[in-house]
Write a protein that holds these residues in place. Structure first.
Motif, PDB file in Angstrom:
ATOM      1  N   TYR A   1       1.183  -1.120  -0.176  1.00 50.85           N
ATOM      2  CA  TYR A   1       0.209   0.135   0.025  1.00 50.85           C
ATOM      3  C   TYR A   1       0.615   1.422  -0.196  1.00 50.85           C
ATOM      4  O   TYR A   1       1.670   1.488   0.409  1.00 50.85           O
ATOM      5  N   PRO A   2       0.590   2.705  -1.000  1.00 48.97           N
ATOM      6  CA  PRO A   2       1.400   3.633  -0.645  1.00 48.97           C
ATOM      7  C   PRO A   2       1.463   3.735   0.724  1.00 48.97           C
ATOM      8  O   PRO A   2       0.086   3.868   1.503  1.00 48.97           O
ATOM      9  N   PRO A   3       2.069   5.249   1.181  1.00 46.57           N
ATOM     10  CA  PRO A   3       2.109   5.649   2.351  1.00 46.57           C
ATOM     11  C   PRO A   3       1.319   6.602   2.536  1.00 46.57           C
ATOM     12  O   PRO A   3       0.712   7.338   0.999  1.00 46.57           O
ATOM     13  N   ALA A   4       0.067   7.100   3.785  1.00 49.81           N
ATOM     14  CA  ALA A   4      -0.234   7.808   3.906  1.00 49.81           C
ATOM     15  C   ALA A   4       0.098   9.481   3.695  1.00 49.81           C
ATOM     16  O   ALA A   4       1.375   9.558   4.474  1.00 49.81           O
ATOM     17  N   ARG A   5      -0.452   9.779   3.160  1.00 49.00           N
ATOM     18  CA  ARG A   5       0.397  11.668   2.428  1.00 49.00           C
ATOM     19  C   ARG A   5      -0.909  12.479   3.911  1.00 49.00           C
ATOM     20  O   ARG A   5      -1.488  11.925   4.145  1.00 49.00           O
TER      21      ARG A   5
END
Length: 138
Positions: free
Chosen positions: A60-64
């Protein structure tokens, strides 16, 4: 009113229930037999361990993170605190938009909302000042 009956006590019908077939007793109930499915050989590979599942293709992409000035701009635009908040909402909103576009942070919608609310507050301030100025010179 009673229905006519046969000599053995059964009701008499002018016509048989089924055309041409005399009245017959229902068949006796059969004893219950348990169903046994047919025996088939097991499918090929039955009883073997399944293969390993495929791993996820990407993590999963890191949370912005959300820009703090965008949050402040929206909150000050909502509160407007005697039009000082509207002016600060404009300042923080434009600074937040520049920083968001530069750093790819989240919160662009909040910054735009703060800018819109800030301009609405400044417009209301201008109308109030115009009304006070025209009323004061009469």
């Amino acid at each position: 009113m009673t229905t006519p009956q046969e000599p053995d006590g059964r009701p008499y019908y002018a016509e048989p229930p089924v055309a041409g077939v005399p009245y017959a007793e229902p068949p006796a109930a059969q004893p219950y037999q348990q169903y046994a499915p047919p025996a088939y050989p097991p499918p090929p590979g039955y009883g073997q361990q399944p293969p390993y599942p495929y791993p996820y293709p990407y993590p999963y992409p890191p949370a912005r993170s959300t820009n703090g000035m965008a949050i402040a701009s929206m909150v000050l635009g909502i509160l407007w605190v005697y039009w000082i908040g509207s002016i600060l909402a404009l300042i923080f909103g434009y600074l937040a938009l520049n920083e968001i576009r530069r750093s790819k942070q989240a919160g662009e919608g909040m910054a735009i909302a703060g800018i819109v609310l800030g301009w609405i507050g400044v417009g209301v301030l201008a109308i109030v000042l115009l009304m006070v100025a025209t009323r004061g010179f009469r």
